[in-house]
Design a protein around this motif. Structure first.
Motif, PDB file in Angstrom:
ATOM      1  N   SER A  67      -2.593  -3.842  -3.830  1.00  0.00           N
ATOM      2  CA  SER A  67      -2.881  -2.668  -3.829  1.00  0.00           C
ATOM      3  C   SER A  67      -3.495  -1.746  -4.916  1.00  0.00           C
ATOM      4  O   SER A  67      -4.292  -0.835  -4.687  1.00  0.00           O
ATOM      5  CB  SER A  67      -1.735  -1.904  -3.126  1.00  0.00           C
ATOM      6  OG  SER A  67      -0.853  -1.673  -4.042  1.00  0.00           O
ATOM      7  N   GLU A  83      -7.103  -1.020   5.794  1.00  0.00           N
ATOM      8  CA  GLU A  83      -6.566  -2.277   5.652  1.00  0.00           C
ATOM      9  C   GLU A  83      -7.564  -3.581   5.870  1.00  0.00           C
ATOM     10  O   GLU A  83      -7.587  -4.565   5.412  1.00  0.00           O
ATOM     11  CB  GLU A  83      -5.444  -2.278   6.662  1.00  0.00           C
ATOM     12  CG  GLU A  83      -4.195  -1.593   6.132  1.00  0.00           C
ATOM     13  CD  GLU A  83      -2.932  -1.788   7.214  1.00  0.00           C
ATOM     14  OE1 GLU A  83      -3.196  -2.285   8.160  1.00  0.00           O
ATOM     15  OE2 GLU A  83      -2.105  -0.713   6.952  1.00  0.00           O
ATOM     16  N   LEU A 122      -7.032   5.116  -0.208  1.00  0.00           N
ATOM     17  CA  LEU A 122      -6.526   3.649  -0.011  1.00  0.00           C
ATOM     18  C   LEU A 122      -7.562   2.752  -0.453  1.00  0.00           C
ATOM     19  O   LEU A 122      -6.974   1.535  -1.013  1.00  0.00           O
ATOM     20  CB  LEU A 122      -6.239   3.390   1.423  1.00  0.00           C
ATOM     21  CG  LEU A 122      -4.891   3.969   2.229  1.00  0.00           C
ATOM     22  CD1 LEU A 122      -4.812   3.919   3.493  1.00  0.00           C
ATOM     23  CD2 LEU A 122      -3.695   3.767   1.403  1.00  0.00           C
ATOM     24  N   TYR A 166      -7.230  -0.136  -4.314  1.00  0.00           N
ATOM     25  CA  TYR A 166      -7.250  -1.743  -4.043  1.00  0.00           C
ATOM     26  C   TYR A 166      -7.388  -2.314  -5.352  1.00  0.00           C
ATOM     27  O   TYR A 166      -8.076  -2.016  -6.348  1.00  0.00           O
ATOM     28  CB  TYR A 166      -8.443  -1.932  -3.122  1.00  0.00           C
ATOM     29  CG  TYR A 166      -8.930  -3.505  -3.117  1.00  0.00           C
ATOM     30  CD1 TYR A 166      -8.213  -4.324  -2.088  1.00  0.00           C
ATOM     31  CD2 TYR A 166      -9.776  -4.068  -3.876  1.00  0.00           C
ATOM     32  CE1 TYR A 166      -8.406  -5.500  -2.101  1.00  0.00           C
ATOM     33  CE2 TYR A 166     -10.023  -5.217  -3.976  1.00  0.00           C
ATOM     34  CZ  TYR A 166      -9.517  -6.103  -2.893  1.00  0.00           C
ATOM     35  OH  TYR A 166      -9.706  -7.335  -2.815  1.00  0.00           O
ATOM     36  N   ALA A 221       0.664  -1.158   0.090  1.00  0.00           N
ATOM     37  CA  ALA A 221       0.222   0.094   0.170  1.00  0.00           C
ATOM     38  C   ALA A 221       0.802   1.089   0.122  1.00  0.00           C
ATOM     39  O   ALA A 221       2.094   1.300   0.626  1.00  0.00           O
ATOM     40  CB  ALA A 221      -0.963   0.031   1.413  1.00  0.00           C
TER      41      ALA A 221
END
Length: 511
Positions: free
Chosen positions: A160, A193, A141, A145, A2
């Motif tokens: 990621s 996460e 984030l 993905y 990430a």
């Protein structure tokens, strides 16, 4: 790996990032007054040469500032500034902010830069600063993905989805916000996460993500955090008279697993969360078609999204050390056709003693939820919430941009507040008692599905209401939002993780 998100007080020209994204509200090039006063309506931290360039683009009709519109402004060979449209100022809100941030992160990835910066104008803060910084981190984030764990070549960032992108820098105007911003980003990273792990579970194929596989994933959390883990297998399910779960799983070679995961960060009565965990839904003897309808068998691996979401909520609560007592109950099994499968016309006694007449084996999700909801009463919960990919009708009701919710007014209202804070949209549907007659059974207490036309999503909620007693309760139907086939904000295709942030926010503020 990430990307790393940093918070900085550097100016647009000081940052070392390869690309700097700067937002502008929509401006009409025909409105001479608006164009003339353009510079007055933007932050003083934006360099005059950037403002001049953008003004030229607006006059030339190359950039208008429409929502998510992107246009590069090259100041030099070494400094790339990218203008980003925020849409109309009067329509701008935190939901738009999340969309813009997601658009920016994907654009930076596609430009194949190793680093980019995003300038956060104080005028864009519609929540408090910490919430805005957290929204930036989450949206960045989540939007990057990508599920590629099963690819043997052409991997893009080890899941990621960020390619060669390594760093995102949040540039802020007021340096006193740097430390609060860093704390908010840390929270966002932990939440993202856990959500992306849940997305992995949902995206995994059913030959890998079996009931036992998901149960083991939940068990792994016990080693990291102080959680209590219980799992009931086939024998325990039968011994405890969880007959609806037993019936749904009867046609599968995969053993059902009823997982109970508990996080105790408070001495209060628990919030019980129930997640539907059908790891593959063929429809049972009411076999689904392969393609061509909303009841298609394709992608029914995602029918356990509710269970994966509850695992994520527990993990986030543990990582953030929330002051809450949460018990997640996840009935995990497959719904498959076989000589041992449950049938239409069967009458099965639920955990709470209600005799359920089976009219459709493809209405299996409500059956496993019913036993789990009734079983949850033994914990004397303060409230109950279930999340499930329950009905295709949910997509007819509100489409793919939000979930349907129904239940006790107290819980639904609190979920609405959580929805506003997280920008995960929900829409309340009524549980009108007149519709309950559609589930009346002539030979049992209750049918699992109405055989005539009716409000499909509401009928699912009305059925479940019979298993919650007087406990404050809400049912969230995520059938239309759990996965997507198109690029929607911070997801491209596959599992979205919808509802996890919503439930975490609910848990944080529930009193």
């Amino acid at each position: 790996m990430a990307i790393n998100i940093i918070v900085s007080g550097k100016s647009i020209l000081e940052t070392d990032a390869e690309a700097v994204y700067v937002g502008f509200f929509q401006t009409d090039e025909k409105d001479l007054k608006e164009l003339k006063e353009f510079a007055k309506n933007v932050s003083k931290c934006i360099p005059s040469q950037v403002i001049a360039k953008v003004k030229e683009l607006i006059a030339a009709k190359k950039f208008e500032g429409k929502k998510k519109q992107i246009y590069p402004v090259y100041l030099s060979d070494k400094k790339l500034v990218v203008a980003v449209g925020l849409g109309k100022k009067e329509e701008y809100n935190s939901y738009v902010f999340r969309q813009v941030v997601s658009c920016v992160s994907k654009n930076a990835r596609d430009r194949k830069v190793k680093s980019y910066a995003f300038f956060l104008d104080n005028n864009w803060v519609r929540m408090n600063f910490e919430a805005t910084a957290q929204a930036f981190g989450e949206s960045t984030l989540l939007s990057l993905y990508k599920f590629d764990k099963l690819k043997t070549k052409d991997k893009n960032g080890n899941g990621s989805g960020n390619g060669i992108l390594q760093t995102a820098e949040l540039l802020i105007e007021d340096k006193k916000n740097i430390d609060p911003g860093k704390k908010a980003i840390l929270v966002a990273q932990q939440i993202a996460e856990c959500i992306n792990h849940a997305r992995d579970l949902i995206n995994l194929p059913p030959n890998i993500a079996t009931p036992k596989y998901i149960a083991n994933e939940a068990k792994e959390l016990v080693k990291k955090y102080k959680l209590k883990f219980t799992v009931l297998g086939r024998k325990e399910i039968e011994k405890n008279n969880l007959n609806l779960i037993k019936a749904v799983s009867s046609g599968s070679n995969e053993e059902a697993q009823f997982v109970i995961l508990e996080y105790n960060g408070s001495n209060k009565a628990p919030i019980c969360l129930v997640g539907k965990g059908i790891t593959y839904d063929s429809g049972g003897l009411n076999l689904k078609p392969y393609v061509g309808s909303s009841a298609s068998m394709r992608n029914m691996k995602s029918d356990m999204a509710g269970a994966a979401s509850m695992i994520a909520v527990i993990e986030i609560a543990a990582r953030l050390r929330l002051s809450a007592h949460i018990i997640a109950l996840m009935p995990l099994c497959e719904n498959m056709p076989d000589g041992k499968s449950y049938r239409c016309d069967d009458v099965i006694k639920a955990y709470n003693g209600i005799n359920v007449e089976i009219t459709n084996t493809d209405a299996e999700g409500r059956l496993v939820l019913a036993d789990a909801l009734a079983y949850a009463q033994k914990y004397k919960p303060a409230c109950l919430i279930d999340a499930a990919t329950l009905t295709g009708a949910a997509s007819v009701a509100v489409g793919y941009m939000g979930a349907c919710v129904m239940g006790s007014k107290e819980i639904v209202e609190k979920l609405k507040f959580a929805s506003k804070d997280t920008d995960e949209r929900i829409w309340e549907l009524p549980l009108w008692e007149e519709y309950a007659e559609l589930l009346d059974s002539k030979i049992g207490d209750l049918k699992n599905s109405n055989e005539s036309s009716g409000p499909g999503t509401i009928m699912g909620g009305i059925f479940l209401k019979n298993f919650v007693e007087k406990t404050p309760w809400a049912h969230i139907d995520i059938a239309a939002t759990a996965t997507t086939e198109k690029d929607v904000h911070y997801t491209e295709s596959g599992a979205t993780g919808f509802g996890i942030r919503l439930l975490v926010e609910f848990v944080k503020k529930y009193r």
